[in-house]
Design a protein around this motif. Sequence first.
Motif, PDB file in Angstrom:
ATOM      1  N   PRO A 109       0.826  -1.218   0.000  1.00 37.38           N
ATOM      2  CA  PRO A 109       0.000   0.000   0.000  1.00 37.38           C
ATOM      3  C   PRO A 109       0.860   1.268   0.000  1.00 37.38           C
ATOM      4  O   PRO A 109       1.902   1.328   0.665  1.00 37.38           O
ATOM      5  CB  PRO A 109      -0.792  -0.114   1.313  1.00 37.38           C
ATOM      6  N   ARG A 110       0.416   2.251  -0.772  1.00 40.04           N
ATOM      7  CA  ARG A 110       1.070   3.553  -0.745  1.00 40.04           C
ATOM      8  C   ARG A 110       0.319   4.434   0.247  1.00 40.04           C
ATOM      9  O   ARG A 110      -0.811   4.838  -0.005  1.00 40.04           O
ATOM     10  CB  ARG A 110       1.078   4.181  -2.142  1.00 40.04           C
ATOM     11  N   ARG A 111       0.943   4.695   1.362  1.00 40.44           N
ATOM     12  CA  ARG A 111       0.259   5.390   2.447  1.00 40.44           C
ATOM     13  C   ARG A 111       0.390   6.896   2.282  1.00 40.44           C
ATOM     14  O   ARG A 111       1.502   7.420   2.147  1.00 40.44           O
ATOM     15  CB  ARG A 111       0.850   4.952   3.788  1.00 40.44           C
ATOM     16  N   PRO A 112      -0.722   7.604   2.307  1.00 39.19           N
ATOM     17  CA  PRO A 112      -0.641   9.068   2.187  1.00 39.19           C
ATOM     18  C   PRO A 112      -0.036   9.684   3.439  1.00 39.19           C
ATOM     19  O   PRO A 112      -0.164   9.142   4.537  1.00 39.19           O
ATOM     20  CB  PRO A 112      -2.101   9.489   2.021  1.00 39.19           C
ATOM     21  N   PRO A 113       0.646  10.825   3.290  1.00 34.74           N
ATOM     22  CA  PRO A 113       1.192  11.498   4.481  1.00 34.74           C
ATOM     23  C   PRO A 113       0.092  11.989   5.398  1.00 34.74           C
ATOM     24  O   PRO A 113      -1.020  12.282   4.953  1.00 34.74           O
ATOM     25  CB  PRO A 113       1.995  12.670   3.900  1.00 34.74           C
ATOM     26  N   ALA A 206      -8.545  -3.708  -0.591  1.00 33.05           N
ATOM     27  CA  ALA A 206      -7.636  -2.638  -0.160  1.00 33.05           C
ATOM     28  C   ALA A 206      -7.776  -2.394   1.335  1.00 33.05           C
ATOM     29  O   ALA A 206      -8.817  -2.681   1.934  1.00 33.05           O
ATOM     30  CB  ALA A 206      -7.954  -1.362  -0.937  1.00 33.05           C
ATOM     31  N   TRP A 207      -6.698  -1.868   1.950  1.00 35.28           N
ATOM     32  CA  TRP A 207      -6.755  -1.582   3.378  1.00 35.28           C
ATOM     33  C   TRP A 207      -5.980  -0.303   3.677  1.00 35.28           C
ATOM     34  O   TRP A 207      -5.249   0.202   2.820  1.00 35.28           O
ATOM     35  CB  TRP A 207      -6.214  -2.750   4.194  1.00 35.28           C
ATOM     36  N   SER A 208      -6.145   0.204   4.874  1.00 32.45           N
ATOM     37  CA  SER A 208      -5.451   1.402   5.327  1.00 32.45           C
ATOM     38  C   SER A 208      -4.235   1.013   6.151  1.00 32.45           C
ATOM     39  O   SER A 208      -4.265   0.040   6.911  1.00 32.45           O
ATOM     40  CB  SER A 208      -6.381   2.276   6.179  1.00 32.45           C
ATOM     41  N   ALA A 493       4.906   9.113   9.979  1.00 31.39           N
ATOM     42  CA  ALA A 493       4.525  10.338   9.262  1.00 31.39           C
ATOM     43  C   ALA A 493       3.479  10.078   8.188  1.00 31.39           C
ATOM     44  O   ALA A 493       3.083  11.000   7.482  1.00 31.39           O
ATOM     45  CB  ALA A 493       5.764  10.978   8.628  1.00 31.39           C
ATOM     46  N   HIS A 494       3.047   8.826   8.061  1.00 30.47           N
ATOM     47  CA  HIS A 494       2.059   8.468   7.048  1.00 30.47           C
ATOM     48  C   HIS A 494       0.873   7.766   7.708  1.00 30.47           C
ATOM     49  O   HIS A 494       0.899   7.440   8.889  1.00 30.47           O
ATOM     50  CB  HIS A 494       2.684   7.559   5.983  1.00 30.47           C
ATOM     51  N   PHE A 499      -2.149  -1.230  14.416  1.00 32.66           N
ATOM     52  CA  PHE A 499      -1.004  -2.124  14.529  1.00 32.66           C
ATOM     53  C   PHE A 499       0.272  -1.389  14.132  1.00 32.66           C
ATOM     54  O   PHE A 499       1.294  -1.462  14.824  1.00 32.66           O
ATOM     55  CB  PHE A 499      -1.219  -3.354  13.647  1.00 32.66           C
ATOM     56  N   ASP A 500       0.223  -0.658  13.010  1.00 35.17           N
ATOM     57  CA  ASP A 500       1.366   0.166  12.608  1.00 35.17           C
ATOM     58  C   ASP A 500       1.722   1.149  13.713  1.00 35.17           C
ATOM     59  O   ASP A 500       2.900   1.355  14.035  1.00 35.17           O
ATOM     60  CB  ASP A 500       1.028   0.986  11.353  1.00 35.17           C
ATOM     61  N   ALA A 501       0.690   1.788  14.268  1.00 34.61           N
ATOM     62  CA  ALA A 501       0.911   2.815  15.284  1.00 34.61           C
ATOM     63  C   ALA A 501       1.592   2.233  16.521  1.00 34.61           C
ATOM     64  O   ALA A 501       2.470   2.869  17.119  1.00 34.61           O
ATOM     65  CB  ALA A 501      -0.416   3.459  15.656  1.00 34.61           C
ATOM     66  N   ALA A 502       1.197   1.011  16.910  1.00 36.49           N
ATOM     67  CA  ALA A 502       1.822   0.379  18.074  1.00 36.49           C
ATOM     68  C   ALA A 502       3.303   0.128  17.822  1.00 36.49           C
ATOM     69  O   ALA A 502       4.145   0.359  18.712  1.00 36.49           O
ATOM     70  CB  ALA A 502       1.101  -0.928  18.400  1.00 36.49           C
ATOM     71  N   LEU A 503       3.654  -0.317  16.618  1.00 33.65           N
ATOM     72  CA  LEU A 503       5.056  -0.580  16.310  1.00 33.65           C
ATOM     73  C   LEU A 503       5.856   0.722  16.252  1.00 33.65           C
ATOM     74  O   LEU A 503       7.003   0.780  16.711  1.00 33.65           O
ATOM     75  CB  LEU A 503       5.163  -1.345  14.991  1.00 33.65           C
TER      76      LEU A 503
END
Length: 579
Positions: A109-113, A206-208, A493-494, A499-503
């Motif tokens: 996934p391409r994560r927006p800022p 798709a996912w965030s 920053a994206h 789960f991402d936030a915890a890491l």
Amino acid sequence: MPTTDLIKASFAALTAKKSGPTLYDLCDPLLRGGGPGDAHLRTFYGTAVANPVLRPLMGRAGLPALADPDRFAALQGAIRSARDDAAPDWAAIGREIAPLIDAVPQRHPRRPPLAGTPAMPALAEVDRVIRACAHHLLGAFTRNKGFIPAYAAFNLIGDPDFHGRDLATALVGLNARTYKNATLLFNLARAFILPNRPIAALLNPAWSGFAEPMWEPVQIRHRSAYYDAFFAEALMDYVGSGLATPDETARSKTAIAGMIEFCLATSREEVRHPVDGTPFPVVTALVRPPDVRMSKFFWKLKSDLGFGTYVPDCDTTACSLSAATQFGSADPILDQPFLDFYAGYQVRPGSNREPPSVDINDPLDFSGGIVTWIESAAGDRPFGNDLDPTLNLDVLEAAFRNHARWDIVGTPQRLDFLRGVVAFHDRLIGSGLFADPRAHIYYLPELYAAYFGRCLAAFRAMPADIQAKIDPQARFAAMRLAILDYVHHDLAAHEMNPFDAALALLALAKLGGDRARYAPALDCILRSVGEGGRKGPFKAYEWNKMKTPTRILVGGPEVTSAFVLSALAHARTALARSA
């Protein structure tokens, strides 16, 4: 995926126009039912690929390229070779299928800022979520009668980092023919799914964020010492936070003790040092029923499909030893000089040890790194061998925690081993490759960043003279800055899921990152509480994965709760220090 979206996606997939020969047109004449050749290939095809659930879906996934009779015949020839030859040319078979996989490139996934910086939440809100996650874990331990589950889910879309050339590499490098068969057929199915957008969209919505949600309807519950060590560490973080009530502290310690026993006793297996034959107790990745806590149906299915043999691995052993050390275990297994054992699995130029055979995370320089799989006492190594960077952090972390017990700088050989592993990470981080998902076998870069913080904390807890002997050039300091730069300017920053936030938060807290940069991760976690519905505070996300035989995700709602609990607990401590 919401129910209405699932219905729409299913309708689109089941009514998609067939645009060429399908997987079943190709394989049914060769593999359906009984007949000559390798029986397992036929069994796997009928059970995993040509079953009644997938047939209506995959029966619409045609490939126009296979309308060419010569190409169709060549592909059938490759499958026939895999079925009939006593020693198939697996490289040639892989090369025949590779162009079909590469015809539709995949990407992460391409994560927006992120837009703006949210306000720092009140500590009371952080404490509320920590307690909710701990309640979830302790409740799961009770409901499941003495363990906290994790789940595995198959994703037929495959891994974005697994390219056509990697298929040939894997088919040659894997040892067990059953595992080669599974890798062949799953990737053949993938080649038909990828170009058929309605079907691919149903199987891989798709996912965030970065880590993939585990939305698949069929998830296999199981227990592993690797998971137990992880859950034990999370509960230790809860007890150490000071937020647990006396009753919760007692329940947590009971659960931790039970999980440590599962790691060191139930999952213990004796093997021999790969060089000198010295016996060593290690920890196996997956035990047999009833201890695996997998349903009889799925265990039988797993065995029938060729996944009946599982062997110990360096990561499960390291994490189990680390958790036991943190809990103050006195088990004699901890007294073994494990650095000497791990040295037998280190990649060294000019040694007689085989290099990684499934080197699909090129172009890494593997020198100094430790491979994944440990041969069982019977000599089994069905997965060949590979080398994962995060695993190497876990081995270092366990060594640093046991520095005195294992006398890690007491001999030139041990010191040389440790410096080799540190040099491996220094090259990986210095090159920037650690941020590329392709560089990792079982994890995403964000987990590597969090686990680097965990490893650095253990390194800094050792006496200064031992630190200086292991790292005379201060490589850890430079690596820390590079990882923090990735977390500050990429991961945190994206767009993130919880789960991402915890890491991100774990990495920031362990590495001493800018406190102001905690806010986006904290905000994401607090806004996401409740997304798990009845299953827990949060959804299940990709924790680790296999890239062969297909993309197999492992995680669970409890896993997310454990990561969030640990991340918030460490962030809370760091914020309190800066107040």
